[in-house]
Scaffold this motif. Structure first.
Motif, PDB file in Angstrom:
ATOM      1  N   VAL A 137     -13.512  12.833   5.851  1.00 37.70           N
ATOM      2  CA  VAL A 137     -14.433  13.257   4.786  1.00 37.70           C
ATOM      3  C   VAL A 137     -14.464  14.743   4.461  1.00 37.70           C
ATOM      4  O   VAL A 137     -15.010  15.116   3.431  1.00 37.70           O
ATOM      5  CB  VAL A 137     -15.887  12.796   5.084  1.00 37.70           C
ATOM      6  CG1 VAL A 137     -15.984  11.291   5.137  1.00 37.70           C
ATOM      7  CG2 VAL A 137     -16.412  13.422   6.370  1.00 37.70           C
ATOM      8  N   VAL A 138     -13.929  15.618   5.307  1.00 42.16           N
ATOM      9  CA  VAL A 138     -14.053  17.036   4.964  1.00 42.16           C
ATOM     10  C   VAL A 138     -13.131  17.390   3.804  1.00 42.16           C
ATOM     11  O   VAL A 138     -12.049  16.827   3.647  1.00 42.16           O
ATOM     12  CB  VAL A 138     -13.762  17.968   6.162  1.00 42.16           C
ATOM     13  CG1 VAL A 138     -14.736  17.724   7.288  1.00 42.16           C
ATOM     14  CG2 VAL A 138     -12.327  17.851   6.625  1.00 42.16           C
ATOM     15  N   ASP A 156     -18.830  16.467   1.316  1.00 35.71           N
ATOM     16  CA  ASP A 156     -19.416  16.228   0.002  1.00 35.71           C
ATOM     17  C   ASP A 156     -20.576  15.253   0.157  1.00 35.71           C
ATOM     18  O   ASP A 156     -20.370  14.115   0.594  1.00 35.71           O
ATOM     19  CB  ASP A 156     -18.356  15.652  -0.941  1.00 35.71           C
ATOM     20  CG  ASP A 156     -18.839  15.548  -2.381  1.00 35.71           C
ATOM     21  OD1 ASP A 156     -20.063  15.547  -2.604  1.00 35.71           O
ATOM     22  OD2 ASP A 156     -17.978  15.440  -3.280  1.00 35.71           O
ATOM     23  N   PRO A 157     -21.806  15.654  -0.177  1.00 37.82           N
ATOM     24  CA  PRO A 157     -22.949  14.744  -0.012  1.00 37.82           C
ATOM     25  C   PRO A 157     -22.833  13.488  -0.869  1.00 37.82           C
ATOM     26  O   PRO A 157     -23.520  12.494  -0.608  1.00 37.82           O
ATOM     27  CB  PRO A 157     -24.147  15.611  -0.435  1.00 37.82           C
ATOM     28  CG  PRO A 157     -23.569  16.699  -1.266  1.00 37.82           C
ATOM     29  CD  PRO A 157     -22.204  16.969  -0.707  1.00 37.82           C
ATOM     30  N   ARG A 163     -23.814  13.679   8.887  1.00 39.46           N
ATOM     31  CA  ARG A 163     -23.604  15.081   9.197  1.00 39.46           C
ATOM     32  C   ARG A 163     -23.430  15.249  10.708  1.00 39.46           C
ATOM     33  O   ARG A 163     -23.908  14.436  11.503  1.00 39.46           O
ATOM     34  CB  ARG A 163     -24.795  15.945   8.740  1.00 39.46           C
ATOM     35  CG  ARG A 163     -25.107  15.845   7.255  1.00 39.46           C
ATOM     36  CD  ARG A 163     -24.025  16.472   6.386  1.00 39.46           C
ATOM     37  NE  ARG A 163     -24.394  16.423   4.974  1.00 39.46           N
ATOM     38  CZ  ARG A 163     -24.136  15.392   4.167  1.00 39.46           C
ATOM     39  NH1 ARG A 163     -23.502  14.330   4.642  1.00 39.46           N
ATOM     40  NH2 ARG A 163     -24.490  15.433   2.900  1.00 39.46           N
ATOM     41  N   VAL A 164     -22.770  16.346  11.098  1.00 34.85           N
ATOM     42  CA  VAL A 164     -22.606  16.686  12.511  1.00 34.85           C
ATOM     43  C   VAL A 164     -23.862  17.390  12.994  1.00 34.85           C
ATOM     44  O   VAL A 164     -24.285  18.395  12.408  1.00 34.85           O
ATOM     45  CB  VAL A 164     -21.376  17.585  12.718  1.00 34.85           C
ATOM     46  CG1 VAL A 164     -21.251  17.992  14.187  1.00 34.85           C
ATOM     47  CG2 VAL A 164     -20.107  16.877  12.261  1.00 34.85           C
ATOM     48  N   ALA A 165     -24.470  16.872  14.065  1.00 33.19           N
ATOM     49  CA  ALA A 165     -25.697  17.457  14.598  1.00 33.19           C
ATOM     50  C   ALA A 165     -25.442  18.377  15.783  1.00 33.19           C
ATOM     51  O   ALA A 165     -26.256  19.248  16.080  1.00 33.19           O
ATOM     52  CB  ALA A 165     -26.673  16.355  15.011  1.00 33.19           C
TER      53      ALA A 165
END
Length: 306
Positions: A137-138, A156-157, A163-165
């Protein structure tokens, strides 16, 4: 109290890292460390059986029944998966483990692809390799992606709510490797700028093509042709030595040096990361995420997403 379900890999280093972290935060009477060790030892034994390094004296169905204890809600559970290799139609894989913590009961649920399970909104939380995020996805850009903390900014939202936490610190690195002949006598640093000035082959694993494009940057790859190890190659470092230049995961670099390679720049960390589906998060999931990620244990904690 409601149990929080967390998607985790079914095997391998990422699963072991998650088990260790969750067991560390379990209640004192939970025997979580012993149960986590039981999962790890069981899967290692089954892997050895599948690879014919060990011999089992019972059928896979008998072993599976022995591994399970339906009367104990905190006992690990395993399942069977079809193995694509000839002669091994089934393999034992991790299914689930429930662990009591100060944030409530946590059920680790085995998935073949935890990241994709979060993308489908099946879970609020999950653990997977950071590699999978880069591979799927990046956004690819001319400039390189160098740190885990920058990953969220490149998601991209409109593509995903995941998301990475943060990371668990079980880090190995995608590293630039080259033969002395390829680097030449000029003593140039073996880094991204070297790749930008190189023309010819760059040997990588086929599954990492998009990841390598992200971490080196598309501009540096203008005169580069990806090549891949053959099926008969036991060590990818050997294939890189034949190509002259490549990218592969390293810990100490000893195997690379054994194949006559120079160890260059660490391009990107391959680390087990906690993932959040921001649309599925609630207070219980947020409390668990805060419990499991300790910023003092890794420099690769990503900033919170908006």
């Amino acid at each position: 109290m409601t149990t929080v379900q967390v998607a985790v890999p079914r095997k391998g280093r990422p699963l072991e890292a998650v088990l260790e972290r969750v067991a560390h935060h379990a209640g004192p009477a939970a025997d979580a460390t012993e149960r986590a060790d039981e999962v790890v030892s069981t899967l290692r034994f089954e892997k050895a059986v599948t690879k014919r390094d060990r011999t089992a004296d019972r059928s896979v169905y008998e072993r599976l029944a022995d591994y399970s204890d339906p009367s104990d809600p905190y006992a690990p559970e395993f399942t069977l998966f079809r193995d694509a290799r000839d002669g091994f139609p089934r393999r034992v894989a991790f299914d689930s483990l429930t662990v009591p913590t100060e944030a409530g009961d946590v059920q680790l649920v085995g998935r073949e692809e935890p990241f994709r399970a979060l993308r489908k909104h099946e879970f609020a939380l999950g653990f997977d390799s950071a590699d999978l995020v880069l591979e799927e996805v990046v956004e690819l850009r001319p400039e390189p992606l160098a740190t885990l903390a920058d990953v969220n900014e490149r998601i991209d939202p409109r593509d995903t709510d995941v998301r990475v936490a943060g990371g668990l610190g079980d880090t190995v690195y995608h590293t630039l490797l080259a033969t002395p002949e390829t680097r030449g006598d000029g003593g140039r640093p073996l880094d991204r700028s070297f790749v930008a000035g190189h023309e010819g082959d760059l040997c990588i694993s086929p599954r990492y093509e998009r990841l390598v494009e992200a971490v080196i940057g598309t501009d540096a790859l203008d005169d580069i042709t990806f090549c891949y190890p053959g099926e008969d190659v036991d060590e990818e470092e050997a294939a890189i030595a034949e190509a002259g230049l490549g990218v592969y995961l390293t810990v100490t670099g000893s195997t690379a040096r054994d194949n006559g390679l120079l160890v260059g720049e660490q391009l990107f960390p391959s680390e087990t990361v906690l993932l959040e589906n921001v649309h599925e998060m609630d207070e219980r999931a947020a409390a668990l995420a805060e419990l499991l990620i300790d910023e003092s244990e890794t420099e690769l904690v990503a900033p919170a997403s908006d």
